[in-house]
Design a protein around this motif. Structure first.
Motif, PDB file in Angstrom:
ATOM      1  N   LEU A  36      76.558 -20.974  39.552  1.00 60.93           N
ATOM      2  CA  LEU A  36      75.153 -20.572  39.587  1.00 60.93           C
ATOM      3  C   LEU A  36      75.049 -19.096  39.952  1.00 60.93           C
ATOM      4  CD1 LEU A  36      72.116 -21.403  39.540  1.00 60.93           C
ATOM      5  CD2 LEU A  36      72.350 -21.842  42.008  1.00 60.93           C
ATOM      6  N   ARG A  37      74.238 -18.377  39.186  1.00 60.36           N
ATOM      7  CA  ARG A  37      73.976 -16.982  39.540  1.00 60.36           C
ATOM      8  C   ARG A  37      72.999 -16.911  40.706  1.00 60.36           C
ATOM      9  NH1 ARG A  37      75.846 -13.752  35.421  1.00 60.36           N
ATOM     10  NH2 ARG A  37      75.898 -14.614  33.332  1.00 60.36           N
ATOM     11  N   PRO A  38      73.090 -15.882  41.550  1.00 59.30           N
ATOM     12  CA  PRO A  38      74.173 -14.891  41.614  1.00 59.30           C
ATOM     13  C   PRO A  38      75.457 -15.526  42.145  1.00 59.30           C
ATOM     14  CG  PRO A  38      72.700 -14.595  43.470  1.00 59.30           C
ATOM     15  CD  PRO A  38      72.076 -15.655  42.611  1.00 59.30           C
ATOM     16  N   VAL A  39      76.575 -15.180  41.533  1.00 63.45           N
ATOM     17  CA  VAL A  39      77.852 -15.813  41.859  1.00 63.45           C
ATOM     18  C   VAL A  39      78.442 -15.163  43.105  1.00 63.45           C
ATOM     19  CG1 VAL A  39      80.158 -16.348  41.052  1.00 63.45           C
ATOM     20  CG2 VAL A  39      78.255 -16.360  39.437  1.00 63.45           C
ATOM     21  N   ALA A  49      78.696 -19.208  33.710  1.00 61.40           N
ATOM     22  CA  ALA A  49      77.686 -18.774  34.674  1.00 61.40           C
ATOM     23  C   ALA A  49      76.298 -19.097  34.122  1.00 61.40           C
ATOM     24  CB  ALA A  49      77.809 -17.276  34.936  1.00 61.40           C
ATOM     25  N   VAL A  50      75.469 -19.770  34.929  1.00 58.86           N
ATOM     26  CA  VAL A  50      74.151 -20.220  34.480  1.00 58.86           C
ATOM     27  C   VAL A  50      73.086 -19.839  35.506  1.00 58.86           C
ATOM     28  CG1 VAL A  50      75.134 -22.171  33.202  1.00 58.86           C
ATOM     29  CG2 VAL A  50      74.392 -22.494  35.566  1.00 58.86           C
ATOM     30  N   ASP A  51      71.827 -19.896  35.056  1.00 57.02           N
ATOM     31  CA  ASP A  51      70.691 -19.649  35.948  1.00 57.02           C
ATOM     32  C   ASP A  51      70.008 -20.943  36.379  1.00 57.02           C
ATOM     33  OD1 ASP A  51      70.783 -16.743  35.847  1.00 57.02           O
ATOM     34  OD2 ASP A  51      70.168 -16.956  33.752  1.00 57.02           O
ATOM     35  N   ASP A  52      70.253 -22.027  35.651  1.00 53.86           N
ATOM     36  CA  ASP A  52      69.635 -23.326  35.940  1.00 53.86           C
ATOM     37  C   ASP A  52      70.679 -24.233  36.572  1.00 53.86           C
ATOM     38  OD1 ASP A  52      68.523 -25.863  35.938  1.00 53.86           O
ATOM     39  OD2 ASP A  52      67.549 -25.624  33.995  1.00 53.86           O
ATOM     40  N   ASP A  53      70.399 -24.718  37.791  1.00 53.77           N
ATOM     41  CA  ASP A  53      71.404 -25.466  38.538  1.00 53.77           C
ATOM     42  C   ASP A  53      71.195 -26.977  38.459  1.00 53.77           C
ATOM     43  OD1 ASP A  53      73.682 -25.504  40.174  1.00 53.77           O
ATOM     44  OD2 ASP A  53      72.472 -25.778  41.971  1.00 53.77           O
ATOM     45  N   SER A  54      70.560 -27.477  37.431  1.00 54.91           N
ATOM     46  CA  SER A  54      70.319 -28.908  37.346  1.00 54.91           C
ATOM     47  C   SER A  54      71.596 -29.651  36.987  1.00 54.91           C
ATOM     48  CB  SER A  54      69.236 -29.207  36.300  1.00 54.91           C
ATOM     49  OG  SER A  54      69.748 -28.996  35.000  1.00 54.91           O
ATOM     50  N   THR A  55      71.660 -30.918  37.382  1.00 53.64           N
ATOM     51  CA  THR A  55      72.864 -31.702  37.102  1.00 53.64           C
ATOM     52  C   THR A  55      73.073 -31.909  35.610  1.00 53.64           C
ATOM     53  OG1 THR A  55      74.036 -33.766  37.599  1.00 53.64           O
ATOM     54  CG2 THR A  55      71.640 -33.917  37.380  1.00 53.64           C
ATOM     55  N   VAL A  79      82.141 -16.901  31.142  1.00 52.98           N
ATOM     56  CA  VAL A  79      81.208 -16.736  30.033  1.00 52.98           C
ATOM     57  C   VAL A  79      79.773 -16.945  30.516  1.00 52.98           C
ATOM     58  CG1 VAL A  79      80.487 -17.699  27.804  1.00 52.98           C
ATOM     59  CG2 VAL A  79      82.916 -17.421  28.306  1.00 52.98           C
ATOM     60  N   ASP A  80      78.896 -16.080  30.079  1.00 53.47           N
ATOM     61  CA  ASP A  80      77.461 -16.240  30.336  1.00 53.47           C
ATOM     62  C   ASP A  80      76.939 -17.384  29.475  1.00 53.47           C
ATOM     63  OD1 ASP A  80      74.737 -16.006  30.680  1.00 53.47           O
ATOM     64  OD2 ASP A  80      74.560 -14.186  29.463  1.00 53.47           O
ATOM     65  N   GLY A  81      76.371 -18.413  30.130  1.00 54.71           N
ATOM     66  CA  GLY A  81      75.870 -19.554  29.393  1.00 54.71           C
ATOM     67  C   GLY A  81      74.679 -19.240  28.510  1.00 54.71           C
ATOM     68  N   GLY A  82      74.086 -18.050  28.653  1.00 52.97           N
ATOM     69  CA  GLY A  82      72.925 -17.692  27.858  1.00 52.97           C
ATOM     70  C   GLY A  82      73.218 -16.771  26.688  1.00 52.97           C
ATOM     71  N   LEU A  83      74.495 -16.576  26.338  1.00 55.43           N
ATOM     72  CA  LEU A  83      74.817 -15.693  25.206  1.00 55.43           C
ATOM     73  C   LEU A  83      74.163 -16.213  23.927  1.00 55.43           C
ATOM     74  CD1 LEU A  83      78.602 -14.917  25.779  1.00 55.43           C
ATOM     75  CD2 LEU A  83      76.706 -13.291  25.909  1.00 55.43           C
ATOM     76  N   SER A  99      76.241 -30.864  30.772  1.00 53.37           N
ATOM     77  CA  SER A  99      76.353 -30.486  29.356  1.00 53.37           C
ATOM     78  C   SER A  99      77.464 -29.466  29.151  1.00 53.37           C
ATOM     79  CB  SER A  99      75.015 -29.944  28.839  1.00 53.37           C
ATOM     80  OG  SER A  99      74.712 -28.694  29.426  1.00 53.37           O
ATOM     81  N   TRP A 100      77.629 -28.540  30.109  1.00 53.62           N
ATOM     82  CA  TRP A 100      78.689 -27.537  29.961  1.00 53.62           C
ATOM     83  C   TRP A 100      80.076 -28.149  30.164  1.00 53.62           C
ATOM     84  CZ3 TRP A 100      78.471 -23.503  27.268  1.00 53.62           C
ATOM     85  CH2 TRP A 100      77.290 -22.765  27.151  1.00 53.62           C
ATOM     86  N   ILE A 101      80.206 -29.052  31.124  1.00 54.26           N
ATOM     87  CA  ILE A 101      81.498 -29.706  31.314  1.00 54.26           C
ATOM     88  C   ILE A 101      81.859 -30.526  30.069  1.00 54.26           C
ATOM     89  CG2 ILE A 101      82.816 -31.341  32.711  1.00 54.26           C
ATOM     90  CD1 ILE A 101      82.222 -28.735  34.143  1.00 54.26           C
ATOM     91  N   GLU A 102      80.873 -31.211  29.503  1.00 54.73           N
ATOM     92  CA  GLU A 102      81.108 -31.994  28.284  1.00 54.73           C
ATOM     93  C   GLU A 102      81.526 -31.100  27.119  1.00 54.73           C
ATOM     94  OE1 GLU A 102      77.858 -35.551  29.258  1.00 54.73           O
ATOM     95  OE2 GLU A 102      77.324 -33.871  27.955  1.00 54.73           O
TER      96      GLU A 102
END
Length: 468
Positions: free
Chosen positions: A103-106, A81-87, A52-56, A92-95
Motif C-alpha cells: 500500500l502506498r506510501p510504501v 504497489a496500490v492505492d486501494d487496500d481492500s482485500t 510495479v505500479d498497479g495503476g499503469l 486480484s493481484w495475487i491471483e
C-alpha cells in the motif's frame, strides 16, 4: 554483484523515491515509466525482482500480467504497489501472479523486508536448478518423471477460534482441507508423520514466531511453505516473521478469496521446489550418491563445488566450505565392528542433512569425512551452521551394536568470495587439523594461507593432510 530491481511506475517522483530507497540498500535499480518497457527489460533476464505500479495504463495490453501469471519461479517475483487496500484488490493481484501487494506510501523497511524474503526464495530455487544442471553436465540427467500428489496442509493455533477464522470458506476454494493442529501436535510428529506442505500459523503475539523458528528446524517441515497471520498495523512483527523464514504473511483482515490466493501461490512454489528435488534425486540416486549414507559422493561434490566457486567469483557473493570428520572413528570400528561403524556413519549423515538449508549441499568424500557447501554465506553464518552441525551430532547418542555411543565431529571451515575450490578445500582442511589439535569436538574457521617459499610448500601440504 548487487541484486537488480526493476521499478515500473508512471509517476517520476515515485520512481525517484523507490530508486533512492533501494540504492541506499545497495540494490542496482532500473526504472521505467510503462509496462511495455518493463516487459522489454524483463526479457533481458537481468533482474532479480520487480516493483510495479498497479495503476499503469498499459498493464494488460503490454502482456506484463501474463508474465506474472507464468509458472512459479519462471519470472522474477513482482511486488505491486496500490492505492486501494481492500482485500478484493489484494486478492486480484495475487491471483494475477503478484508475489505481494504494498500500500502506498510504501514504508522503506517494510519494502526491504519483502525484498529479502523474495530473494531468499528465489535463490533457493535457483540453487536447486543449478544442482539439476550440474547433474546434466555430468551425464546423469533423465527425463523427469511425473511428480503429483495431494498437498497436506495445516492451520496451527492454540486457540480454536483463530484456526477457524483462517479455515473459514477455504475448503471449497482450495479443493483441499487445512487440518487444525496445536503447536504440540505439529511439533510432535516424526519426519514422516509430521510432514506438511504448507502451514499457517494463526496465533497472535510472539509465540507463533517462536514456533516458526522451531518448524524451520523440524525434519519434516523445514521445506514446508509457512505463512504467518499478522495484523495489518503490526509491521515490526511481520518484519520479524519474514526475516525468520516465513514464506508470506496472511493479513488478519483478509477475506477468503485473498487467503486462498496467497495459500495457492505459496503452495505452488513449494511443490515446484519439491519437483526439482524429486528430479535431482531421481537423476543422481545411483550415479552421484554414496551407497551407504545416501549423500552425494565425492565426484558430484567436486563438480558442484567448482560450479559454486565459479558463480561466486562472477557475482561477488561469498560461499562456505565445511569439512567434518568423525572423531576417533577407527577406534569405533575396531571396538564395535564395521557394521556398527556403518550404522553410525549413516546416522551422522542423516543429522548433517537434516540440519542444513534445503539448497546447501552435503557429501561423503571419504571414509568418515563429509563435505558441506554453503552458497551465499558469510564467515559468521558459516560458523553458526558448523556449530549447529557439531551440536546435532554430539547432543544425542547414536545407538549401534546394542548400546548408546557418544559420537563427536571436528569441523574446519573456509569462507571466501574469490578462493578456488582447491584453495577453499586446503583452507578448510587446515582448519579441521587445527580443530583436532585443539581436542576435537570443536569448530575452527580457516584463513587463506600466506605465500610460502617453494622449499616450505611440501612440508605445509603434508601437515595439512594429517588426520588424528
Amino acid at each position: 554483484m548487487a541484486r537488480r530491481v526493476l521499478i515500473a511506475d508512471g509517476i517520476a517522483t515515485n520512481r525517484i523515491a523507490f530508486k533512492a530507497a533501494l540504492a541506499a540498500a545497495r540494490y542496482e535499480v532500473t526504472a521505467v515509466a510503462s509496462a511495455a518497457e518493463a516487459v522489454a527489460e524483463l526479457a533481458l533476464g537481468r533482474d532479480d525482482l520487480a516493483i510495479v505500479d498497479g495503476g499503469l495504463a498499459d498493464l494488460d495490453a503490454s502482456g506484463l500480467t501474463r508474465l506474472l501469471a507464468a509458472r512459479p519461479h519462471a519470472t522474477p517475483p513482482c511486488l505491486v504497489a496500490v492505492d486501494d487496500d481492500s482485500t478484493d484488490i489484494r486478492a486480484s493481484w495475487i491471483e494475477r501472479g503478484a508475489a505481494g501487494v504494498l500500500l502506498r506510501p510504501v514504508d522503506r523497511p517494510w519494502l526491504l523486508t519483502h525484498l529479502r524474503a523474495l530473494l531468499r526464495a528465489r535463490e533457493a530455487y535457483a540453487e536447486l536448478s543449478r544442482q539439476v544442471a550440474t547433474a546434466a553436465r555430468m551425464g546423469f540427467a533423465e527425463s523427469p518423471a511425473t511428480f503429483e500428489r495431494a498437498p497436506v496442509m495445516a492451520v496451527v493455533a492454540n486457540d480454536r477460534a483463530a484456526a477457524g477464522r483462517v479455515r473459514r470458506g477455504l475448503d471449497t476454494r482450495l479443493g483441499a482441507r487445512l487440518e487444525a493442529l496445536t503447536p504440540d501436535q505439529i511439533l510432535g510428529g516424526s519426519e514422516s508423520t509430521g510432514r506438511r506442505d504448507l502451514v499457517v500459523l494463526a496465533d497472535e503475539g510472539e509465540d507463533s514466531l517462536w514456533l516458526l523458528s522451531e518448524l524451520r528446524s523440524h525434519p519434516g517441515l523445514k521445506r514446508a511453505a509457512i505463512l504467518v497471520e499478522n495484523a495489518a498495523d503490526d509491521g515490526p512483527r511481520g518484519t520479524r516473521a519474514l526475516d525468520l523464514g516465513a514464506n508470506a504473511l496472511l493479513r488478519r483482515d483478509a477475506g477468503p478469496r485473498e487467503r486462498a490466493a496467497i495459500i495457492r501461490r505459496a503452495l505452488a512454489q513449494k511443490l515446484e521446489l519439491d519437483r526439482l528435488v524429486h528430479q535431482l534425486d531421481a537423476n543422481l540416486r545411483m550415479a552421484a550418491r554414496d551407497h551407504l549414507t545416501g549423500l552425494y559422493n565425492r565426484r558430484y561434490a567436486m563438480q558442484h563445488l567448482a560450479d559454486l566457486a565459479g558463480r561466486t567469483r562472477a557475482d561477488g557473493r561469498g560461499y562456505g566450505v565445511i569439512i567434518a570428520d568423525v572423531d576417533h572413528f577407527k577406534r569405533v570400528n575396531d571396538r564395535l565392528g564395521h557394521a556398527a561403524g556403518d550404522a553410525i556413519l549413516a546416522e551422522v549423515a542423516a543429522r548433517l542433512q537434516s540440519n542444513l538449508r534445503g539448497h546447501d549441499m552435503v557429501a561423503r568424500i571419504g571414509g568418515e569425512e563429509f563435505l558441506i557447501a554453503l552458497p551465499d554465506t558469510t564467515p559468521a553464518q558459516a560458523l553458526i551452521a558448523a556449530e549447529r552441525l557439531r551440536e546435532a551430532i554430539s547432543s544425542r547418542p547414536i545407538y549401534a551394536a546394542g548400546e548408546a555411543q557418544r559420537i563427536t565431529v571436528s569441523l574446519g571451515i573456509a569462507c571466501s568470495s574469490d578462493a578456488s575450490p582447491d584453495m577453499a578445500l586446503q583452507i578448510a582442511d587446515a582448519a579441521l587439523y587445527s580443530a583436532k589439535a585443539a581436542g576435537r569436538d570443536c569448530t575452527r574457521l580457516g584463513e587463506a594461507p600466506r605465500p610460502l617459499h617453494p622449499a616450505a610448500a611440501p612440508a605445509a601440504i603434508a601437515a595439512a593432510s594429517l588426520r588424528g
